[in-house]
Design a protein around this motif. Structure first.
Motif, PDB file in Angstrom:
ATOM      1  N   VAL A   1       8.372  -6.101  -1.809  1.00 42.96           N
ATOM      2  CA  VAL A   1       7.826  -5.260  -0.740  1.00 42.96           C
ATOM      3  C   VAL A   1       6.310  -5.395  -0.774  1.00 42.96           C
ATOM      4  O   VAL A   1       5.676  -5.043  -1.769  1.00 42.96           O
ATOM      5  N   PHE A   2       5.732  -5.898   0.318  1.00 41.74           N
ATOM      6  CA  PHE A   2       4.303  -6.196   0.379  1.00 41.74           C
ATOM      7  C   PHE A   2       3.612  -5.196   1.286  1.00 41.74           C
ATOM      8  O   PHE A   2       3.968  -5.060   2.463  1.00 41.74           O
ATOM      9  N   HIS A   3       2.632  -4.482   0.732  1.00 38.33           N
ATOM     10  CA  HIS A   3       1.907  -3.472   1.503  1.00 38.33           C
ATOM     11  C   HIS A   3       0.400  -3.670   1.375  1.00 38.33           C
ATOM     12  O   HIS A   3      -0.078  -4.352   0.460  1.00 38.33           O
ATOM     13  N   ALA A   4      -0.321  -3.030   2.278  1.00 36.72           N
ATOM     14  CA  ALA A   4      -1.776  -3.193   2.324  1.00 36.72           C
ATOM     15  C   ALA A   4      -2.492  -2.304   1.320  1.00 36.72           C
ATOM     16  O   ALA A   4      -3.429  -2.734   0.638  1.00 36.72           O
ATOM     17  N   HIS A   5      -2.101  -1.031   1.236  1.00 36.27           N
ATOM     18  CA  HIS A   5      -2.807  -0.040   0.423  1.00 36.27           C
ATOM     19  C   HIS A   5      -1.823   0.783  -0.401  1.00 36.27           C
ATOM     20  O   HIS A   5      -0.668   0.950   0.006  1.00 36.27           O
ATOM     21  N   PRO A   6      -2.265   1.339  -1.516  1.00 38.65           N
ATOM     22  CA  PRO A   6      -1.448   2.338  -2.196  1.00 38.65           C
ATOM     23  C   PRO A   6      -1.190   3.496  -1.226  1.00 38.65           C
ATOM     24  O   PRO A   6      -2.128   3.981  -0.601  1.00 38.65           O
ATOM     25  N   ASP A   7      -0.005   3.884  -1.052  1.00 36.93           N
ATOM     26  CA  ASP A   7       0.599   4.938  -0.217  1.00 36.93           C
ATOM     27  C   ASP A   7       1.369   4.372   0.954  1.00 36.93           C
ATOM     28  O   ASP A   7       2.255   5.036   1.490  1.00 36.93           O
ATOM     29  N   ASP A   8       1.095   3.136   1.388  1.00 38.94           N
ATOM     30  CA  ASP A   8       1.828   2.568   2.524  1.00 38.94           C
ATOM     31  C   ASP A   8       3.313   2.441   2.210  1.00 38.94           C
ATOM     32  O   ASP A   8       4.162   2.593   3.096  1.00 38.94           O
TER      33      ASP A   8
ATOM     34  N   ASP B   1      -7.262  -2.315  -3.131  1.00 39.28           N
ATOM     35  CA  ASP B   1      -7.450  -1.218  -4.089  1.00 39.28           C
ATOM     36  C   ASP B   1      -7.479   0.160  -3.440  1.00 39.28           C
ATOM     37  O   ASP B   1      -7.480   1.184  -4.124  1.00 39.28           O
ATOM     38  N   GLY B   2      -7.531   0.217  -2.100  1.00 40.99           N
ATOM     39  CA  GLY B   2      -7.538   1.515  -1.432  1.00 40.99           C
ATOM     40  C   GLY B   2      -8.823   2.299  -1.586  1.00 40.99           C
ATOM     41  O   GLY B   2      -8.864   3.504  -1.320  1.00 40.99           O
TER      42      GLY B   2
ATOM     43  N   ARG C   1      -6.105   6.105  -6.884  1.00 38.24           N
ATOM     44  CA  ARG C   1      -5.002   5.600  -6.072  1.00 38.24           C
ATOM     45  C   ARG C   1      -4.117   4.647  -6.867  1.00 38.24           C
ATOM     46  O   ARG C   1      -2.910   4.541  -6.598  1.00 38.24           O
ATOM     47  N   GLY C   2      -4.687   3.961  -7.830  1.00 40.90           N
ATOM     48  CA  GLY C   2      -3.873   3.129  -8.708  1.00 40.90           C
ATOM     49  C   GLY C   2      -2.895   3.964  -9.518  1.00 40.90           C
ATOM     50  O   GLY C   2      -1.727   3.595  -9.688  1.00 40.90           O
TER      51      GLY C   2
ATOM     52  N   ALA D   1      10.727  -1.993 -10.312  1.00 42.88           N
ATOM     53  CA  ALA D   1      10.750  -2.705 -11.589  1.00 42.88           C
ATOM     54  C   ALA D   1       9.386  -3.279 -11.956  1.00 42.88           C
ATOM     55  O   ALA D   1       9.066  -3.422 -13.140  1.00 42.88           O
ATOM     56  N   ARG D   2       8.582  -3.606 -10.961  1.00 44.44           N
ATOM     57  CA  ARG D   2       7.289  -4.252 -11.227  1.00 44.44           C
ATOM     58  C   ARG D   2       6.317  -3.943 -10.100  1.00 44.44           C
ATOM     59  O   ARG D   2       6.694  -3.969  -8.922  1.00 44.44           O
ATOM     60  N   ILE D   3       5.085  -3.647 -10.462  1.00 44.25           N
ATOM     61  CA  ILE D   3       4.001  -3.477  -9.494  1.00 44.25           C
ATOM     62  C   ILE D   3       3.024  -4.637  -9.673  1.00 44.25           C
ATOM     63  O   ILE D   3       2.626  -4.947 -10.803  1.00 44.25           O
ATOM     64  N   VAL D   4       2.640  -5.259  -8.568  1.00 43.00           N
ATOM     65  CA  VAL D   4       1.613  -6.303  -8.595  1.00 43.00           C
ATOM     66  C   VAL D   4       0.484  -5.853  -7.671  1.00 43.00           C
ATOM     67  O   VAL D   4       0.692  -5.667  -6.471  1.00 43.00           O
ATOM     68  N   GLN D   5      -0.701  -5.649  -8.223  1.00 46.58           N
ATOM     69  CA  GLN D   5      -1.869  -5.307  -7.421  1.00 46.58           C
ATOM     70  C   GLN D   5      -2.746  -6.549  -7.307  1.00 46.58           C
ATOM     71  O   GLN D   5      -3.300  -7.024  -8.302  1.00 46.58           O
ATOM     72  N   LEU D   6      -2.846  -7.078  -6.101  1.00 45.24           N
ATOM     73  CA  LEU D   6      -3.598  -8.320  -5.896  1.00 45.24           C
ATOM     74  C   LEU D   6      -5.094  -8.110  -6.084  1.00 45.24           C
ATOM     75  O   LEU D   6      -5.822  -9.071  -6.334  1.00 45.24           O
ATOM     76  N   GLY D   7      -5.561  -6.867  -5.934  1.00 41.73           N
ATOM     77  CA  GLY D   7      -6.931  -6.533  -6.301  1.00 41.73           C
ATOM     78  C   GLY D   7      -7.999  -6.825  -5.274  1.00 41.73           C
ATOM     79  O   GLY D   7      -9.189  -6.765  -5.586  1.00 41.73           O
TER      80      GLY D   7
END
Length: 283
Positions: A12-19, A45-46, A67-68, A81-87
């Motif tokens: 699941v690919f989203h733009a910001h934390p909370d989307d 990073d929001g 937000r992280g 199962a896994r969070i990936v933050q592209l940063g």
């Protein structure tokens, strides 16, 4: 004897934390509960999110850190199962794009193939079956959401070239339903002066285009917990209500009814496709 369902992987690919909490939380929780692997990838990073600075501090690194942490709590509620933050740096919603911060580049300034390669690496590593992004409008038009659509489409193309036949679904909302809900809300709630009701006449997708209507009422508790985890986005400057905060306060029986379904569009599916599971139709 029935064979057990195949274990799938949903990225699941989203733009910001909370989307993730608004558009896909029920689907994510449902997939996880059924034993599938759910991977949440967040592009930015929001740090430019609208927030009540008297409560959560000024925008920038401090807000990004907050937000992280909220993202981790939301993902935990959903069984991710896994969070990936592209940063990438948040591109913000101001009319003029701000200069890049010292720590990196605004997401929309990252070259398409560079941004897509990072997502492609996740898809290949996870052997993803389904990737969710946004429609070409980015839902309601935020520049980072539009870029998620572009990057997601390119990443899926690169993954297919390398032998991974990932299916792309656009997370969306039926435009007509959304506009009716806003008009009903306007009878009892005064929207802020900058709220542009007419913009929603062009937002998201028409109901007739939607291919997946996923029932998620059983996972309303998890979706509500994910929304509430993003406390910094519940109110804007000077404590003004934001959409996330308003929705998270809906009484539980009504919340379960309002959020009983989530919607997706498979751009590769033939017209008239009607499915109820993000993995329907996979080989």
């Amino acid at each position: 004897m029935d064979q057990p369902a195949a274990r799938r992987t949903l990225v699941v690919f989203h733009a910001h934390p909370d989307d993730e909490a608004l558009l896909t939380a029920g689907t994510m929780a449902g997939a996880a509960a059924e034993g599938h692997r759910v991977v949440l990838v967040v592009a930015t990073d929001g740090a430019l999110g609208l927030t009540d600075e008297t409560t959560h501090g000024a925008k920038g690194a401090a807000l990004a850190a907050t937000r992280g942490r909220e993202l981790v709590a939301s993902a935990g509620a959903l069984g991710v199962a896994r969070i990936v933050q592209l940063g990438h740096a948040d591109s913000g919603s101001d009319p003029d794009l701000l200069p890049d911060p010292p720590s990196g580049r605004r997401f929309v300034r990252v070259p398409l193939d560079e941004a897509a390669e990072a997502l492609t690496a996740v898809l290949l590593e996870e052997r993803a079956d389904v990737l969710t992004t946004y429609d070409p409008r980015g839902g309601y038009g935020h520049r980072d959401h539009v870029r998620v659509h572009e990057v997601g489409a390119r990443a899926a193309e690169l993954a297919r070239e390398r032998g991974l036949p990932v299916t792309v679904l656009w997370a969306t909302v039926p435009r007509e339903l959304l506009c009716r809900a806003i008009d009903l809300a306007a009878r009892v709630y005064r929207f802020p002066p900058q709220f542009d009701r007419s913009s929603f006449d062009r937002a998201y997708c028409a109901g007739a285009e939607i291919t997946h209507r996923v029932p998620v009422r059983r996972h309303a508790r998890a979706k509500r917990a994910a929304m509430r985890a993003h406390a910094s986005q519940a109110a804007g400057p000077a404590g003004a209500d934001r959409t996330l905060g308003m929705l998270a306060r809906i009484p539980r029986p009504l919340f379960d009814l309002v959020f009983r379904r989530e919607w997706f569009l498979d751009p590769a599916a033939p017209p008239g496709t009607s499915r109820t599971d993000p993995f329907d139709g996979l080989a």
